[in-house]
Design a protein around this motif. Structure first.
Motif, PDB file in Angstrom:
ATOM      1  N   PRO A  37      -8.328  -2.541   3.786  1.00 17.43           N
ATOM      2  CA  PRO A  37      -8.875  -1.827   2.624  1.00 17.43           C
ATOM      3  C   PRO A  37      -8.393  -0.381   2.586  1.00 17.43           C
ATOM      4  CG  PRO A  37     -10.579  -3.142   3.653  1.00 17.43           C
ATOM      5  CD  PRO A  37      -9.383  -3.238   4.548  1.00 17.43           C
ATOM      6  N   ARG A  38      -8.240   0.211   3.768  1.00 16.96           N
ATOM      7  CA  ARG A  38      -7.787   1.598   3.797  1.00 16.96           C
ATOM      8  C   ARG A  38      -6.341   1.713   3.306  1.00 16.96           C
ATOM      9  NH1 ARG A  38      -7.523   5.924   8.664  1.00 16.96           N
ATOM     10  NH2 ARG A  38      -6.410   7.413   7.397  1.00 16.96           N
ATOM     11  N   GLY A  39      -5.505   0.751   3.714  1.00 12.66           N
ATOM     12  CA  GLY A  39      -4.105   0.734   3.262  1.00 12.66           C
ATOM     13  C   GLY A  39      -4.048   0.634   1.742  1.00 12.66           C
ATOM     14  N   PHE A  40      -4.903  -0.225   1.194  1.00  9.23           N
ATOM     15  CA  PHE A  40      -4.928  -0.399  -0.260  1.00  9.23           C
ATOM     16  C   PHE A  40      -5.342   0.908  -0.945  1.00  9.23           C
ATOM     17  CE2 PHE A  40      -6.265  -1.619  -4.412  1.00  9.23           C
ATOM     18  CZ  PHE A  40      -5.539  -2.741  -4.738  1.00  9.23           C
ATOM     19  N   ARG A  41      -6.402   1.525  -0.393  1.00  6.85           N
ATOM     20  CA  ARG A  41      -6.899   2.779  -0.995  1.00  6.85           C
ATOM     21  C   ARG A  41      -5.815   3.862  -0.964  1.00  6.85           C
ATOM     22  NH1 ARG A  41     -12.285   1.480   0.986  1.00  6.85           N
ATOM     23  NH2 ARG A  41     -11.774   2.279   3.045  1.00  6.85           N
ATOM     24  N   ASP A  42      -5.093   3.953   0.178  1.00  9.09           N
ATOM     25  CA  ASP A  42      -4.053   4.986   0.297  1.00  9.09           C
ATOM     26  C   ASP A  42      -2.926   4.741  -0.709  1.00  9.09           C
ATOM     27  OD1 ASP A  42      -5.514   6.128   2.268  1.00  9.09           O
ATOM     28  OD2 ASP A  42      -4.250   5.434   3.939  1.00  9.09           O
ATOM     29  N   ALA A  43      -2.544   3.455  -0.820  1.00  8.70           N
ATOM     30  CA  ALA A  43      -1.467   3.121  -1.767  1.00  8.70           C
ATOM     31  C   ALA A  43      -1.922   3.444  -3.189  1.00  8.70           C
ATOM     32  CB  ALA A  43      -1.108   1.644  -1.640  1.00  8.70           C
ATOM     33  N   TYR A  44      -3.187   3.136  -3.485  1.00 10.16           N
ATOM     34  CA  TYR A  44      -3.721   3.368  -4.829  1.00 10.16           C
ATOM     35  C   TYR A  44      -3.788   4.861  -5.139  1.00 10.16           C
ATOM     36  CZ  TYR A  44      -6.920   2.970  -8.838  1.00 10.16           C
ATOM     37  OH  TYR A  44      -7.493   3.054 -10.081  1.00 10.16           O
ATOM     38  N   ARG A  45      -4.220   5.644  -4.137  1.00  7.20           N
ATOM     39  CA  ARG A  45      -4.310   7.090  -4.354  1.00  7.20           C
ATOM     40  C   ARG A  45      -2.918   7.676  -4.634  1.00  7.20           C
ATOM     41  NH1 ARG A  45      -5.981   8.901   0.221  1.00  7.20           N
ATOM     42  NH2 ARG A  45      -8.147   8.343  -0.096  1.00  7.20           N
ATOM     43  N   ALA A  46      -1.916   7.206  -3.902  1.00  2.00           N
ATOM     44  CA  ALA A  46      -0.554   7.710  -4.114  1.00  2.00           C
ATOM     45  C   ALA A  46      -0.068   7.352  -5.530  1.00  2.00           C
ATOM     46  CB  ALA A  46       0.389   7.124  -3.062  1.00  2.00           C
ATOM     47  N   THR A  49      -3.748  -7.789  -8.854  1.00  2.99           N
ATOM     48  CA  THR A  49      -4.808  -7.015  -8.182  1.00  2.99           C
ATOM     49  C   THR A  49      -4.738  -5.556  -8.640  1.00  2.99           C
ATOM     50  OG1 THR A  49      -4.424  -8.422  -6.280  1.00  2.99           O
ATOM     51  CG2 THR A  49      -5.820  -6.509  -5.917  1.00  2.99           C
ATOM     52  N   LEU A  50      -3.521  -5.052  -8.695  1.00  5.53           N
ATOM     53  CA  LEU A  50      -3.330  -3.655  -9.102  1.00  5.53           C
ATOM     54  C   LEU A  50      -3.765  -3.456 -10.558  1.00  5.53           C
ATOM     55  CD1 LEU A  50      -2.376  -1.324  -7.482  1.00  5.53           C
ATOM     56  CD2 LEU A  50      -0.031  -1.798  -8.184  1.00  5.53           C
ATOM     57  N   TYR A  51      -3.438  -4.421 -11.392  1.00  5.55           N
ATOM     58  CA  TYR A  51      -3.827  -4.368 -12.811  1.00  5.55           C
ATOM     59  C   TYR A  51      -5.358  -4.270 -12.919  1.00  5.55           C
ATOM     60  CZ  TYR A  51      -4.796  -6.279 -17.499  1.00  5.55           C
ATOM     61  OH  TYR A  51      -5.268  -6.492 -18.773  1.00  5.55           O
ATOM     62  N   ARG A  84     -14.872  -2.486  -0.360  1.00  4.99           N
ATOM     63  CA  ARG A  84     -14.017  -3.478   0.292  1.00  4.99           C
ATOM     64  C   ARG A  84     -13.646  -4.595  -0.698  1.00  4.99           C
ATOM     65  NH1 ARG A  84     -13.237  -4.130   5.658  1.00  4.99           N
ATOM     66  NH2 ARG A  84     -12.267  -6.114   6.204  1.00  4.99           N
ATOM     67  N   ASP A  85     -14.630  -4.999  -1.526  1.00  8.87           N
ATOM     68  CA  ASP A  85     -14.384  -6.070  -2.500  1.00  8.87           C
ATOM     69  C   ASP A  85     -13.309  -5.677  -3.510  1.00  8.87           C
ATOM     70  OD1 ASP A  85     -16.181  -7.671  -1.340  1.00  8.87           O
ATOM     71  OD2 ASP A  85     -17.777  -7.426  -2.849  1.00  8.87           O
ATOM     72  N   ASP A  86     -13.294  -4.387  -3.875  1.00 12.59           N
ATOM     73  CA  ASP A  86     -12.299  -3.919  -4.857  1.00 12.59           C
ATOM     74  C   ASP A  86     -10.877  -4.105  -4.354  1.00 12.59           C
ATOM     75  OD1 ASP A  86     -14.311  -3.098  -6.523  1.00 12.59           O
ATOM     76  OD2 ASP A  86     -14.279  -1.007  -5.835  1.00 12.59           O
ATOM     77  N   THR A  87     -10.688  -4.201  -3.042  1.00 12.05           N
ATOM     78  CA  THR A  87      -9.328  -4.259  -2.493  1.00 12.05           C
ATOM     79  C   THR A  87      -8.896  -5.696  -2.193  1.00 12.05           C
ATOM     80  OG1 THR A  87     -10.054  -4.052  -0.200  1.00 12.05           O
ATOM     81  CG2 THR A  87      -9.681  -2.002  -1.399  1.00 12.05           C
ATOM     82  N   GLN A  88      -9.736  -6.669  -2.554  1.00 12.05           N
ATOM     83  CA  GLN A  88      -9.395  -8.069  -2.253  1.00 12.05           C
ATOM     84  C   GLN A  88      -8.415  -8.636  -3.291  1.00 12.05           C
ATOM     85  OE1 GLN A  88     -10.332  -9.445   0.721  1.00 12.05           O
ATOM     86  NE2 GLN A  88     -10.862  -7.282   0.884  1.00 12.05           N
ATOM     87  N   PRO A  89      -7.589  -9.639  -2.885  1.00 13.70           N
ATOM     88  CA  PRO A  89      -6.600 -10.185  -3.825  1.00 13.70           C
ATOM     89  C   PRO A  89      -7.247 -10.826  -5.046  1.00 13.70           C
ATOM     90  CG  PRO A  89      -6.644 -11.451  -1.774  1.00 13.70           C
ATOM     91  CD  PRO A  89      -7.517 -10.253  -1.565  1.00 13.70           C
ATOM     92  N   ALA A  90      -6.580 -10.637  -6.202  1.00 18.82           N
ATOM     93  CA  ALA A  90      -7.105 -11.205  -7.440  1.00 18.82           C
ATOM     94  C   ALA A  90      -6.781 -12.704  -7.528  1.00 18.82           C
ATOM     95  CB  ALA A  90      -6.530 -10.461  -8.633  1.00 18.82           C
TER      96      ALA A  90
END
Ligand SMILES: Nc1ncnc2c1ncn2[C@@H]1O[C@H](COP(=O)(O)OS(=O)(=O)O)[C@@H](OP(=O)(O)O)[C@H]1O
Length: 400
Positions: free
Chosen positions: A298-307, A130-132, A324-330
């Motif tokens: 989704p907010r948790g994902f965004r915060d982790a990504y920003r860090a 997902t991160l990739y 929201r879709d961008d933060t869903q599992p791959a």
């Protein structure tokens, strides 16, 4: 240069003036020393002129020394360093097909991204796919092909043979140069480098000492069970315990409890120590992400990504614009909880408990796993069977 030259001349002059002149043997014979003075008044008369001369020479030489040293110091401090020709460095790096070439092209400090700029890992099933995919959409990033080249886990002769492929094709140096090397960050997404330990840590350090490292850590028991499930579902042709036995039976086997890709792979502290011993520094070189923060909302994902973007020195803007879709599992496989006996669950927790405590202490991070295990064991006692969801509900964490 002038200042340094003046400084050198001044120091030489002051050394010359302040040296004590000793008469040679010949001079002493030709001009014997005068006999000692007979009276104090005679002494004063005889000492007067030579004392003044000697001391004025000393004062003069001290002044000269001071002047020379301060000039040299000022010249040294303010000599401007020649500007780094970043364009020339980039042009040189673009022609490279080896790490030796990249290291020499990137030898001087520069403001742009070197190749590879970073590595993302932590362990299989920690959300790196997902991160990739998220990172690949960032305008400043060029994602590797494939996601997991695995290059640094190979033995040295294999690495040597495949170095050109890794640098030019997997890290896509040519494409990065077309987009303006230095302005795009390249990376390696091999999840399991961490578990391969010292040899991989040293190989990466020797090849690309500038690389930054992003590690995602998932609750250790869930990660290991998810890996077992992944292998059984993704590769039906490869024999797997799960093909003919329930999860409860498989997780009690010794190969599962200590195997490096199974529960042993979740001993993050043990593996991270190997990397630290190889010279990688927590915080400066290594950024750690809590998997549970990434998946809780989704907010948790965004915060982790920003860090992560902050740590990598990349524009954090895209983190704010995620949908929201961008933060869903791959590649999600875990849907329903697994039924596991209390004995089996407790044995798994006991296997990783100390390692997790050591990790929290080392990083100063509360992962919330201990409280989650206690809650899970209470559920086992209540229902006489553990229902283990591999994607747990949000965990409460404290700031340590
Ligand atoms: N945003 C988000 N929300 C919830 N869950 C998420 C998310 N991103 C990744 N995941 C889960 O991460 C697991 C896949 O991890 P990896 O991509 O690292 O797997 S792999 O090793 O590369 O195959 C996989 O876990 P399992 O479902 O247990 O297989 C995914 O469900």
């Amino acid at each position: 240069m002038c200042g340094i030259g003046l400084g050198v001349v001044g120091v030489a002059a002051c050394a010359y003036l302040s040296r004590r002149r000793r008469p040679s043997d010949a001079e002493s014979t030709r001009f014997p020393r005068p006999p000692p003075p007979q009276s104090p008044s005679a002494t004063r008369r005889k000492r007067g002129p030579s004392w003044t001369r000697r001391h004025s020479a000393l004062v003069l030489s001290a002044a000269l020394c001071f002047l020379a040293l301060s000039t040299a110091l000022r010249a040294w401090q303010f000599t401007p360093t020649p500007p780094i020709d970043e364009a020339a460095q980039v042009a040189r790096a673009c022609g490279c097909a080896s790490f030796a070439c990249l290291r020499s092209a990137f030898a001087t400090p520069s403001s742009y991204f070197k190749v590879p700029h970073f590595w993302i890992g932590g362990g299989q099933k920690c959300g790196t796919t997902t991160l990739y995919a998220t990172l690949a959409r960032h305008p400043q990033i060029m994602a590797p092909e494939p996601k997991e080249p695995g290059y640094f886990a190979w033995p040295a002769p294999a690495r040597l043979a495949a170095e050109r492929w890794y640098v030019r094709d997997a890290l896509r140096l040519g494409d990065a140069c077309d987009r303006g090397l230095g302005k795009v960050a390249t990376f390696d997404g091999t999840a399991y480098y961490l578990q391969w330990g010292g040899p991989v840590a040293r190989a990466l350090k020797a090849s690309a000492p500038w690389a930054k490292i992003v590690l995602v850590f998932r609750e250790p028991v869930a990660r290991a069970m998810s890996w077992l499930q992944h292998m059984a579902m993704k590769y039906p042709a490869i024999p797997s315990c799960l093909h003919h036995r329930p999860m409860d039976c498989c997780v009690q086997q010794s190969w599962f409890l200590s195997g490096v890709h199974h529960l042993g792979g979740s001993k993050y502290y043990k593996h991270l120590k190997d990397w630290i011993d190889a010279g990688w520094r927590v915080d400066d070189d290594i950024h750690v992400v809590r998997f549970e923060q990434m998946i809780e909302s989704p907010r948790g994902f965004r915060d982790a990504y920003r860090a992560i973007l902050d740590f990598l020195g990349l524009d954090p803007g895209p983190a704010a614009n995620m949908t929201r879709d961008d933060t869903q599992p791959a590649n999600r496989r875990s849907v329903v909880p697994y039924n596991v006996s209390r004995r089996a669950y407790e044995a798994m927790v006991d296997e990783v408990r100390q390692d997790a405590a050591n990790l929290e202490e080392l990083l100063g991070v509360d992962f919330g796993w201990h409280r989650y295990w206690a809650r899970q064991l209470a559920q086992c006692d209540r229902d006489r069977l553990c229902r283990v969801p591999l994607l747990p509900p949000p965990l409460s964490v404290r700031t340590l």
